[in-house]
Design a protein around this motif. Structure first.
Motif, mmCIF file in Angstrom:
data_model
loop_
_atom_site.group_PDB
_atom_site.id
_atom_site.type_symbol
_atom_site.label_atom_id
_atom_site.label_comp_id
_atom_site.label_asym_id
_atom_site.label_seq_id
_atom_site.Cartn_x
_atom_site.Cartn_y
_atom_site.Cartn_z
ATOM 1 N N LEU A 97 -11.521 9.727 0.514
ATOM 2 C CA LEU A 97 -10.921 8.300 0.838
ATOM 3 C C LEU A 97 -10.022 8.753 2.156
ATOM 4 C CD1 LEU A 97 -9.499 6.959 -2.447
ATOM 5 C CD2 LEU A 97 -11.711 6.218 -1.267
ATOM 6 N N VAL A 98 -10.105 7.717 3.122
ATOM 7 C CA VAL A 98 -9.208 7.552 4.100
ATOM 8 C C VAL A 98 -8.600 6.134 4.315
ATOM 9 C CG1 VAL A 98 -9.029 7.686 6.742
ATOM 10 C CG2 VAL A 98 -10.428 9.297 5.354
ATOM 11 N N LEU A 99 -7.142 6.260 4.147
ATOM 12 C CA LEU A 99 -6.523 4.694 4.308
ATOM 13 C C LEU A 99 -5.752 4.577 5.823
ATOM 14 C CD1 LEU A 99 -5.476 2.391 2.831
ATOM 15 C CD2 LEU A 99 -3.502 3.582 2.231
ATOM 16 N N ARG A 100 -6.262 3.570 6.353
ATOM 17 C CA ARG A 100 -5.870 3.255 7.726
ATOM 18 C C ARG A 100 -4.917 2.033 7.688
ATOM 19 N NH1 ARG A 100 -11.270 5.500 9.097
ATOM 20 N NH2 ARG A 100 -10.963 7.423 10.032
ATOM 21 N N ASP A 101 -3.889 1.755 8.635
ATOM 22 C CA ASP A 101 -3.386 0.916 9.063
ATOM 23 C C ASP A 101 -4.005 -0.247 9.964
ATOM 24 O OD1 ASP A 101 -2.728 1.559 11.667
ATOM 25 O OD2 ASP A 101 -0.727 2.188 11.060
ATOM 26 N N GLU A 102 -3.508 -1.247 10.083
ATOM 27 C CA GLU A 102 -4.137 -2.281 11.193
ATOM 28 C C GLU A 102 -4.388 -1.827 12.519
ATOM 29 O OE1 GLU A 102 -1.780 -5.560 10.222
ATOM 30 O OE2 GLU A 102 0.070 -4.959 11.431
ATOM 31 N N GLY A 103 -3.748 -0.755 12.881
ATOM 32 C CA GLY A 103 -3.740 -0.277 14.067
ATOM 33 C C GLY A 103 -4.807 0.861 14.225
ATOM 34 N N GLY A 104 -5.398 1.028 12.975
ATOM 35 C CA GLY A 104 -6.374 2.115 12.796
ATOM 36 C C GLY A 104 -5.768 3.637 12.963
ATOM 37 N N ASN A 105 -4.559 3.751 12.455
ATOM 38 C CA ASN A 105 -4.134 5.012 12.381
ATOM 39 C C ASN A 105 -4.099 5.440 11.043
ATOM 40 O OD1 ASN A 105 -2.612 5.111 14.944
ATOM 41 N ND2 ASN A 105 -1.351 3.280 14.156
ATOM 42 N N ASP A 106 -4.510 6.816 10.704
ATOM 43 C CA ASP A 106 -4.580 7.257 9.594
ATOM 44 C C ASP A 106 -3.313 7.399 8.684
ATOM 45 O OD1 ASP A 106 -7.341 7.687 10.020
ATOM 46 O OD2 ASP A 106 -7.189 9.804 10.025
ATOM 47 N N ILE A 107 -3.352 6.897 7.460
ATOM 48 C CA ILE A 107 -1.972 6.741 6.578
ATOM 49 C C ILE A 107 -2.077 8.015 5.742
ATOM 50 C CG2 ILE A 107 -0.514 5.478 5.236
ATOM 51 C CD1 ILE A 107 -0.761 4.474 8.304
ATOM 52 N N ASP A 108 -2.986 8.181 4.970
ATOM 53 C CA ASP A 108 -3.241 9.178 4.062
ATOM 54 C C ASP A 108 -4.958 9.441 3.956
ATOM 55 O OD1 ASP A 108 -2.540 11.123 2.068
ATOM 56 O OD2 ASP A 108 -2.162 9.623 0.367
ATOM 57 N N ASN A 109 -5.046 10.446 3.207
ATOM 58 C CA ASN A 109 -6.790 10.779 3.042
ATOM 59 C C ASN A 109 -6.512 11.631 1.649
ATOM 60 O OD1 ASN A 109 -7.171 13.322 4.023
ATOM 61 N ND2 ASN A 109 -6.237 12.750 5.753
ATOM 62 N N LEU A 131 -9.630 0.947 3.740
ATOM 63 C CA LEU A 131 -9.931 1.980 3.344
ATOM 64 C C LEU A 131 -11.168 2.445 3.338
ATOM 65 C CD1 LEU A 131 -8.680 3.895 0.979
ATOM 66 C CD2 LEU A 131 -10.106 2.516 -0.788
ATOM 67 N N ARG A 132 -11.549 3.781 3.788
ATOM 68 C CA ARG A 132 -12.990 4.238 4.101
ATOM 69 C C ARG A 132 -13.058 5.273 2.995
ATOM 70 N NH1 ARG A 132 -14.889 9.041 6.736
ATOM 71 N NH2 ARG A 132 -17.070 8.536 7.324
ATOM 72 N N VAL A 133 -14.390 4.715 2.451
ATOM 73 C CA VAL A 133 -14.881 5.729 1.204
ATOM 74 C C VAL A 133 -16.280 6.383 1.637
ATOM 75 C CG1 VAL A 133 -15.801 5.540 -1.178
ATOM 76 C CG2 VAL A 133 -14.315 3.750 -0.283
ATOM 77 N N LYS A 134 -16.048 7.582 1.475
ATOM 78 C CA LYS A 134 -17.271 8.515 1.827
ATOM 79 C C LYS A 134 -17.814 9.043 0.563
ATOM 80 C CE LYS A 134 -19.568 11.502 4.861
ATOM 81 N NZ LYS A 134 -19.900 11.659 6.190
ATOM 82 N N MET A 135 -19.174 9.068 0.022
ATOM 83 C CA MET A 135 -19.817 9.803 -0.928
ATOM 84 C C MET A 135 -20.459 11.197 -0.135
ATOM 85 S SD MET A 135 -20.718 9.567 -4.113
ATOM 86 C CE MET A 135 -20.363 7.735 -4.094
ATOM 87 N N TYR A 136 -19.747 12.119 -0.519
ATOM 88 C CA TYR A 136 -20.062 13.370 0.125
ATOM 89 C C TYR A 136 -21.070 14.163 -0.891
ATOM 90 C CZ TYR A 136 -17.389 14.120 3.924
ATOM 91 O OH TYR A 136 -16.553 14.115 5.376
#
Length: 153
Positions: A97-109, A131-136
């Motif tokens: 998971l990668v969480l980004r704010d409305e400016g596209g900044n990474d907040i947590d991953n 929230l970006r979800v990636k299936m590795y």
């Protein structure tokens, strides 16, 4: 001195977390992948409630093939502390998971090699987050996953 849990490999720590959440053994009758994900989300709900967090958004269940990713947006409120937890079916062993704010900044991953990633945020403003979800790793494509968003004041 680090705790003995901190010295365990990441996969072993994930297993300990899964056991703590009661997720280590899925019922054989769960059969359908979405049933597996729903069972795990229910267990996460219970564990988060014990920690003072309540579900703030409708859970999301979807599927991805190995190597694919998806993103979705939602509003988070200032003054709340959020934990976003994902689970996946028995054929999945690594989801990130990668969480980004409305400016596209990474907040947590959470890019650890595990099947229960968690990201956290305490927004300084009310706004849209993505929230970006990636299936590795998925042994039987596609793999189903679920997302729960939990908040506490």
């Amino acid at each position: 001195m680090p705790s003995s849990v901190a010295l365990l490999p990441i996969r072993a720590r994930s297993l300990l977390l899964a056991v703590a959440l009661g997720a280590a053994a899925l019922p054989a009758a769960a059969g359908k992948y979405t049933d597996q994900v729903n069972i795990l989300l229910d267990r996460v709900d219970t564990a988060m409630a014990k920690r003072g967090f309540e579900q703030t958004h409708t859970p999301k269940i979807d599927k991805l093939r190995q190597g694919d990713s998806d993103s979705f947006s939602f509003t988070l409120k200032k003054g709340m502390s959020y934990k976003i937890v994902s689970v996946c079916d028995a054929d999945c062993s690594d989801l990130d998971l990668v969480l980004r704010d409305e400016g596209g900044n990474d907040i947590d991953n959470d890019d650890q090699r595990d099947d229960m990633p968690i990201v956290s945020v305490q927004p300084k403003w009310t706004g849209k987050f993505t929230l970006r979800v990636k299936m590795y790793s998925c042994n039987n494509n596609p793999c189903y996953y679920g997302i729960g968003i939990y908040g506490a004041r």
